[in-house]
Scaffold this motif. Structure first.
Motif, PDB file in Angstrom:
ATOM      1  N   LYS A   1     -44.913  -2.595 -80.944  1.00 20.75           N
ATOM      2  CA  LYS A   1     -44.838  -3.784 -80.097  1.00 20.75           C
ATOM      3  C   LYS A   1     -43.402  -4.133 -79.766  1.00 20.75           C
ATOM      4  N   SER A   2     -42.499  -3.903 -80.708  1.00 21.50           N
ATOM      5  CA  SER A   2     -41.097  -4.273 -80.498  1.00 21.50           C
ATOM      6  C   SER A   2     -40.478  -3.546 -79.305  1.00 21.50           C
ATOM      7  N   SER A   3     -40.851  -2.290 -79.107  1.00 24.37           N
ATOM      8  CA  SER A   3     -40.290  -1.522 -77.986  1.00 24.37           C
ATOM      9  C   SER A   3     -41.278  -1.368 -76.841  1.00 24.37           C
ATOM     10  N   GLY A   4     -42.564  -1.582 -77.130  1.00 23.49           N
ATOM     11  CA  GLY A   4     -43.591  -1.367 -76.118  1.00 23.49           C
ATOM     12  C   GLY A   4     -43.820   0.114 -75.837  1.00 23.49           C
ATOM     13  N   LYS A   5     -43.469   0.968 -76.811  1.00 27.03           N
ATOM     14  CA  LYS A   5     -43.564   2.415 -76.626  1.00 27.03           C
ATOM     15  C   LYS A   5     -44.287   3.065 -77.808  1.00 27.03           C
ATOM     16  N   TYR A   6     -44.708   4.301 -77.570  1.00 24.96           N
ATOM     17  CA  TYR A   6     -45.338   5.095 -78.625  1.00 24.96           C
ATOM     18  C   TYR A   6     -44.300   5.973 -79.301  1.00 24.96           C
ATOM     19  N   LYS A   7     -44.495   6.208 -80.599  1.00 23.99           N
ATOM     20  CA  LYS A   7     -43.577   7.054 -81.368  1.00 23.99           C
ATOM     21  C   LYS A   7     -44.182   8.410 -81.707  1.00 23.99           C
TER      22      LYS A   7
ATOM     23  N   HIS B   1     -44.321  13.922 -84.517  1.00 27.68           N
ATOM     24  CA  HIS B   1     -44.516  12.900 -85.538  1.00 27.68           C
ATOM     25  C   HIS B   1     -43.622  11.691 -85.276  1.00 27.68           C
ATOM     26  N   PRO B   2     -44.053  10.500 -85.680  1.00 26.03           N
ATOM     27  CA  PRO B   2     -43.200   9.317 -85.526  1.00 26.03           C
ATOM     28  C   PRO B   2     -41.816   9.490 -86.161  1.00 26.03           C
ATOM     29  N   GLU B   3     -41.726  10.271 -87.233  1.00 29.58           N
ATOM     30  CA  GLU B   3     -40.446  10.519 -87.894  1.00 29.58           C
ATOM     31  C   GLU B   3     -39.451  11.236 -86.980  1.00 29.58           C
ATOM     32  N   ALA B   4     -39.934  11.812 -85.890  1.00 25.57           N
ATOM     33  CA  ALA B   4     -39.052  12.516 -84.948  1.00 25.57           C
ATOM     34  C   ALA B   4     -38.064  11.564 -84.287  1.00 25.57           C
ATOM     35  N   GLY B   5     -38.459  10.302 -84.152  1.00 28.73           N
ATOM     36  CA  GLY B   5     -37.580   9.330 -83.509  1.00 28.73           C
ATOM     37  C   GLY B   5     -37.732   9.275 -81.995  1.00 28.73           C
ATOM     38  N   ALA B   6     -38.716   9.962 -81.463  1.00 25.79           N
ATOM     39  CA  ALA B   6     -38.965   9.948 -80.018  1.00 25.79           C
ATOM     40  C   ALA B   6     -39.664   8.645 -79.630  1.00 25.79           C
TER      41      ALA B   6
ATOM     42  N   PHE C   1     -52.562  15.749 -73.239  1.00 24.38           N
ATOM     43  CA  PHE C   1     -51.775  15.057 -74.255  1.00 24.38           C
ATOM     44  C   PHE C   1     -52.463  13.755 -74.609  1.00 24.38           C
ATOM     45  N   ARG C   2     -52.129  13.270 -75.805  1.00 23.82           N
ATOM     46  CA  ARG C   2     -52.724  12.021 -76.286  1.00 23.82           C
ATOM     47  C   ARG C   2     -51.706  11.290 -77.143  1.00 23.82           C
ATOM     48  N   PHE C   3     -51.452  10.023 -76.799  1.00 18.81           N
ATOM     49  CA  PHE C   3     -50.605   9.192 -77.638  1.00 18.81           C
ATOM     50  C   PHE C   3     -51.369   8.828 -78.898  1.00 18.81           C
ATOM     51  N   TRP C   4     -50.665   8.671 -79.990  1.00 21.43           N
ATOM     52  CA  TRP C   4     -51.284   8.216 -81.235  1.00 21.43           C
ATOM     53  C   TRP C   4     -51.279   6.694 -81.225  1.00 21.43           C
ATOM     54  N   GLU C   5     -52.454   6.101 -81.168  1.00 24.96           N
ATOM     55  CA  GLU C   5     -52.561   4.640 -81.084  1.00 24.96           C
ATOM     56  C   GLU C   5     -51.812   3.948 -82.215  1.00 24.96           C
TER      57      GLU C   5
ATOM     58  N   GLU D   1     -42.975   6.110 -73.095  1.00 27.11           N
ATOM     59  CA  GLU D   1     -43.529   5.026 -72.279  1.00 27.11           C
ATOM     60  C   GLU D   1     -45.046   5.165 -72.218  1.00 27.11           C
ATOM     61  N   PRO D   2     -45.774   4.075 -72.330  1.00 29.03           N
ATOM     62  CA  PRO D   2     -47.245   4.138 -72.300  1.00 29.03           C
ATOM     63  C   PRO D   2     -47.829   4.754 -71.026  1.00 29.03           C
ATOM     64  N   LYS D   3     -47.121   4.624 -69.920  1.00 25.19           N
ATOM     65  CA  LYS D   3     -47.631   5.167 -68.662  1.00 25.19           C
ATOM     66  C   LYS D   3     -47.065   6.549 -68.338  1.00 25.19           C
ATOM     67  N   ALA D   4     -46.362   7.144 -69.292  1.00 23.17           N
ATOM     68  CA  ALA D   4     -45.766   8.468 -69.068  1.00 23.17           C
ATOM     69  C   ALA D   4     -46.856   9.520 -68.875  1.00 23.17           C
ATOM     70  N   THR D   5     -46.546  10.507 -68.073  1.00 24.66           N
ATOM     71  CA  THR D   5     -47.420  11.670 -67.908  1.00 24.66           C
ATOM     72  C   THR D   5     -46.573  12.915 -68.120  1.00 24.66           C
ATOM     73  N   PHE D   6     -47.221  13.966 -68.591  1.00 22.22           N
ATOM     74  CA  PHE D   6     -46.520  15.207 -68.874  1.00 22.22           C
ATOM     75  C   PHE D   6     -47.335  16.379 -68.343  1.00 22.22           C
ATOM     76  N   ALA D   7     -46.648  17.384 -67.825  1.00 20.11           N
ATOM     77  CA  ALA D   7     -47.291  18.549 -67.205  1.00 20.11           C
ATOM     78  C   ALA D   7     -47.680  19.587 -68.258  1.00 20.11           C
ATOM     79  N   VAL D   8     -48.580  19.183 -69.152  1.00 21.92           N
ATOM     80  CA  VAL D   8     -49.150  20.070 -70.161  1.00 21.92           C
ATOM     81  C   VAL D   8     -50.659  20.068 -69.951  1.00 21.92           C
ATOM     82  N   GLU D   9     -51.376  20.917 -70.675  1.00 25.59           N
ATOM     83  CA  GLU D   9     -52.830  20.976 -70.471  1.00 25.59           C
ATOM     84  C   GLU D   9     -53.485  19.626 -70.748  1.00 25.59           C
TER      85      GLU D   9
END
Length: 144
Positions: free
Chosen positions: A108-114, A81-86, A99-103, A89-97
């Motif tokens: 915009k301020s950080s250029g990252k997903y929460k 959840h965004p409340e996690a504080g994580a 994953f999907r960023f929440w649009e 990076e938009p181009k990040a990849t993870f070795a899981v089955e």
């Protein structure tokens, strides 16, 4: 709130019911390891854990969910959840089955997903899950 034990926070009924829902014993073990990883690593941040029958577990910080693990019929779906504080990076990849960023969590301020969701059910994906969860701060600002 100090050191916590999984057994103190998640009852045996949850493990039994979730194992009945999952497709394999391996998926049930992945769930146990994932929950233990969060409880052990984020114990200082946790102020509660709620289970939903055998259908999921919600990790709370300051009374709000920051991580949720849903137990599906085929695999586990984990919500950061965004409340996690994580921040991711938009181009990040993870070795899981999968994953999907929440649009809606893009900043915009950080250029990252929460926020994001990811799916796992096999032991080989645990390192990728730990990588994602590792983006969550272990303490909150202003807390010890």
């Amino acid at each position: 709130m100090g050191r916590r034990r999984v057994e103190d926070l998640v009852g045996e009924a949850f493990w039994r019911e979730s194992a009945e829902r999952l497709p394999s014993a391996e998926a049930a073990e992945v769930l146990r390891e994932l929950v233990a990883y969060v409880v052990d690593g984020w114990a200082r941040r946790l102020d509660g854990v709620k289970t939903m029958g055998g259908e999921g577990v919600i990790f709370l910080s300051r009374g709000r969910p920051f991580l949720t693990v849903n137990v599906g019929r085929k695999k586990l779906r984990v919500y950061v959840h965004p409340e996690a504080g994580a921040l991711f990076e938009p181009k990040a990849t993870f070795a899981v089955e999968k994953f999907r960023f929440w649009e809606g969590s893009y900043r915009k301020s950080s250029g990252k997903y929460k926020g994001l969701s990811f799916w796992i059910s096999e032991r080989k994906h645990l390192p990728g899950a730990r990588d994602i969860i590792g983006h969550i701060p272990k303490t909150l600002e202003g807390s010890a």
